[in-house]
Design an enzyme around this catalytic site. Structure first.
Site, PDB file in Angstrom:
ATOM      1  N   TYR A   1       0.785  -1.230   0.000  1.00 43.71           N
ATOM      2  CA  TYR A   1       0.000   0.000   0.000  1.00 43.71           C
ATOM      3  C   TYR A   1       0.824   1.291   0.000  1.00 43.71           C
ATOM      4  O   TYR A   1       0.257   2.383  -0.021  1.00 43.71           O
ATOM      5  CB  TYR A   1      -0.966   0.036   1.182  1.00 43.71           C
ATOM      6  CG  TYR A   1      -0.330  -0.080   2.562  1.00 43.71           C
ATOM      7  CD1 TYR A   1       0.514   0.900   3.075  1.00 43.71           C
ATOM      8  CD2 TYR A   1      -0.610  -1.169   3.371  1.00 43.71           C
ATOM      9  CE1 TYR A   1       1.072   0.802   4.338  1.00 43.71           C
ATOM     10  CE2 TYR A   1      -0.061  -1.287   4.647  1.00 43.71           C
ATOM     11  CZ  TYR A   1       0.771  -0.304   5.116  1.00 43.71           C
ATOM     12  OH  TYR A   1       1.337  -0.404   6.367  1.00 43.71           O
TER      13      TYR A   1
ATOM     14  N   LYS B   1     -11.629   4.232  12.495  1.00 35.94           N
ATOM     15  CA  LYS B   1     -11.808   2.913  13.112  1.00 35.94           C
ATOM     16  C   LYS B   1     -13.291   2.649  13.353  1.00 35.94           C
ATOM     17  O   LYS B   1     -13.981   3.461  13.982  1.00 35.94           O
ATOM     18  CB  LYS B   1     -11.050   2.836  14.445  1.00 35.94           C
ATOM     19  CG  LYS B   1      -9.542   3.020  14.326  1.00 35.94           C
ATOM     20  CD  LYS B   1      -8.906   1.820  13.618  1.00 35.94           C
ATOM     21  CE  LYS B   1      -8.899   0.582  14.488  1.00 35.94           C
ATOM     22  NZ  LYS B   1      -8.015   0.672  15.647  1.00 35.94           N
TER      23      LYS B   1
END
Length: 720
Positions: A247, A335
């Site tokens: 990534y 999150k």
């Protein structure tokens, strides 16, 4: 892959009479075909080859490289698993810090983060502010840094403290989705960062194995991946089936890349696995829509994700936005809150495991949680029940640990009615009625009755499992019938079963019964280490069984080995030694082991006959003191027969490869032993070469050669 005969298994010259140039050409063909197959399977999730074809190509490459070791290169697919276990990990400094990300937990916090970032960069942005975000799912795994030199993988390290990590190159090489050589030329040094993770199904299988060995379960896939990556033995890491997503490229701008999404596509072109879900969006409203979509959709993915990472897509802005001491201002992690739902605890039932452990299990009003319907949750033991004060009739909050394992988090005490009594595990076994016991230094209650039907059933399932004796077709329902009809009372009774015994069972006709008997017969030839692992001794799994068998080379020596001798085996230790000693000292177990040997199961510990006693062999002992390993399917004899030949010629047949191995005999479909032998530089011979080696020392022209081992049809899919 092109449909060409020379790229099919055996399509080229397999090296038996190949010149060096012919072997080199075929090796390049095979590497290209295998690398393509791995890329399509692990990166594109679009497999092109059947497993047996892939395995055959890999075997051919292994055999060619074994015959031409000078043609082996670091980027060969055969280099993925290899090397002896190391003493420890070397610390390495990262080329640039591996920063952690700030976390936000709501849309308001997300917008506030980007507002702060823009204020810090005031005067350096365009008039319309920041536009264009890269959204990527946050994988619950372990961050690593990969280093490539001229397109070849040369080093991998964990994040560590962000400045210094641990060199785990050998372990990372076992990840089949991680390219050892890039698909396009990238000169010089390239650093790529990403996440090592474990898929849900692989995590569940790993915990199931650990539960069978009564080892502590991993709390979540991240812990399991971290533990696997820090194994000193790369072969152990390989067995955990880790995966990788790339990534980040630290110097992406210097490589002419303008955006994060463009960087991900560039990485994909180089052969790296990259998430398919990553998207570029224009505004924070679209970011929030992306987050909302994946809040539920993430549960359909084969891996665990606990959030979304949002980055400024324009790489030029990263320097403008800057960073704090610990985290960048150009990226943040949203999150998801842990999903918890309230439901009714209907009852608590008690299950009895293979070793007699009594486990309380909560039966719940079905509730949809993290993508599946949850109806059961383990309460582990009496102490856990008491700590949470869980009672029948309570409303409880339930979640999935790591989005996989259902667990009760807490009780809704305000909803408790009528003050139900605390739950207590029974003092007698719920299956056989025997008084339960508590062993020293243990919390668990156990049924001590070795004849308890529940223990027999669980023991049979473990014995027949793929990691045990691999008896295809002996499923859960059939095991229940065998025990309930008193056809099987211990493991040895399996080898007394006849077709007529099985044909009358529910969903078992004569054809199915005959196939199952053949599968049981085939299991007699499983290697001794498989038998030891299948016996269900506490704390003894497949790896430990191999270590013990290599040391004692059979049950006779194991039966008389002291606890100290067992504990001295590398990788065993006092706890396992005590468990093995307790098992072999049990009179019922000794009777069962003797019966297994009498039934022809391949753990014969009788001493090899001397030359004087064996008319087939002269006084010469050509293998005296040599340690010999067999791997793969042999065509001219059973495993037990060739190992007996080795003993008679003075050698020591062993089940695992080490630096002390004299040579490895390779049959069809060789396994990881062949890979390890190649990595260690062991001498490798074919089955035919082995027969030629011993021909001068036999007088009966190989009687075993006329009786190849029968093939057994896979009956795993038959009705049970």
């Amino acid at each position: 892959m092109p449909d060409r005969d020379d790229l099919r298994p055996g399509g080229g010259n397999n090296g038996s009479g190949a010149t060096e140039d012919e072997a080199a050409h075929r090796i390049l063909e095979l590497r290209s075909a295998i690398t393509r197959a791995e890329y399509l399977y692990y990166v594109e999730d679009a497999p092109e080859l059947q497993d047996d074809v892939y395995d055959a190509l890999l075997r051919e490459l292994q055999q060619l490289e074994a015959k031409h070791p000078n043609l082996v290169t670091p980027d060969s697919p055969t280099r993925r698993v290899g090397g002896a276990p190391r003493e420890g990990f070397v610390k390495v400094a990262h080329l640039s810090p591996m920063l952690s990300l700030d976390n936000v937990f709501s849309e308001e916090e997300l917008r506030a983060f980007w507002a702060r970032s823009l204020r810090e960069a005031e005067g350096h942005l365009w008039r319309d502010g920041l536009r264009g975000f890269a959204c990527e799912l946050k994988i619950d795994g372990l961050a690593v840094s990969l280093l490539y030199e001229d397109g070849l993988f040369v080093r991998g390290a964990t994040r560590g403290d962000g400045l210094v990590g641990e060199d785990v190159t050998a372990n990372l090489r076992t990840l089949r989705g991680l390219p050892l050589a890039l698909r396009k030329t990238v000169p010089g040094r390239l650093e790529v960062r990403g996440e090592v993770y474990m898929r849900r199904e692989d995590f569940a299988a790993l915990n199931e194995e650990r539960e069978e060995r009564e080892e502590p379960l991993f709390a979540n896939p991240r812990n399991a991946a971290a533990g696997a990556l820090r194994q000193l033995d790369p072969a152990v890491t390989a067995s955990r089936k880790l995966r990788f997503f790339a990534y980040f490229v630290p110097d992406a701008i210097q490589r002419g890349l303008a955006g994060q999404i463009e960087t991900l596509e560039w990485l994909r072109d180089l052969g790296f696995p990259v998430q398919d879900s990553s998207r570029r969006v224009e505004s924070l409203d679209q970011v929030c829509a992306f987050i909302a979509h994946w809040k539920e959709a993430r549960f359909s993915l084969p891996y665990v994700t606990d959030g979304v990472v949002i980055k400024a897509d324009d790489l030029r802005l990263w320097d403008v936005l800057g960073r704090t001491a610990k985290a960048p201002r150009w990226a943040v992690a949203f999150k998801y809150p842990a999903e918890e739902k309230r439901t009714l605890l209907r009852e608590i039932v008690v299950s009895v495991g293979r070793t007699g452990t009594l486990t309380p299990v909560a039966i719940l009003e079905p509730v949809h949680l993290a993508g599946t319907v949850v109806q059961r949750a383990s309460l582990h033991n009496q102490d856990e029940v008491a700590r949470k004060d869980v009672r029948v009739g309570d409303y409880v909050w339930v979640r999935k640990a790591g989005e996989i394992i259902p667990e009760i988090v807490r009780v809704d005490r305000d909803a408790r009615k009528d003050d139900p009594p605390p739950f207590l595990l029974p003092r007698t076994c719920p299956v056989c009625g025997s008084p339960v016991v508590t062993l020293p230094d243990e919390v668990a209650l156990r049924c001590p009755n070795r004849s308890c039907p529940a223990q027999i059933k669980e023991g049979l399932r473990h014995f027949a499992s793929r990691s045990g004796m691999d008896i295809r077709g002996l499923g859960e329902k059939l095991v229940d019938q065998l025990v309930e009809r008193n056809l099987v009372r211990n493991l040895a009774d399996l080898y007394d079963l006849r077709t007529e015994d099985l044909a009358g069972l529910e969903r078992m006709g004569e054809t199915s019964a005959r196939k199952l008997v053949a599968a049981i017969e085939a299991s007699r030839r499983r290697p001794p280490a498989r038998l030891l692992a299948a016996l269900g001794i506490r704390h003894v799994g497949s790896r430990t069984a191999e270590l013990i068998v290599e040391r004692f080379r059979g049950m006779e020596a194991l039966l008389t080995a002291t606890e100290e001798e067992l504990a001295a085996v590398d990788g065993v230790g006092p706890r396992i030694a005590a468990s093995v000693r307790a098992f072999v000292e049990d009179p019922e177990n000794r009777i069962m082991l003797r019966r297994l040997r009498e039934k022809g199961v391949a753990w014969e510990m009788e001493a090899a006959s001397s030359p004087e006693e064996d008319a087939d062999f002269p006084m010469e002992r050509p293998f005296l003191g040599m340690r010999i390993v067999f791997t793969g399917d042999l065509e001219r004899a059973t495993r037990g027969e060739v190992e007996e030949l080795v003993k008679r010629l003075g050698g020591v047949p062993t089940s695992s490869v080490s630096a002390k191995t004299s040579f490895v005999v390779v049959g069809r479909n060789p396994g990881s032993k062949f890979q390890k032998a190649t990595a260690l530089g062991c001498r490798i011979v074919s089955e035919e070469e082995f027969w030629q080696m011993i021909k001068p020392f036999r007088n009966d022209d190989f009687p075993f050669a006329a009786s190849p081992a029968p093939e057994v049809e896979d009956v795993s899919g038959l009705p049970e």
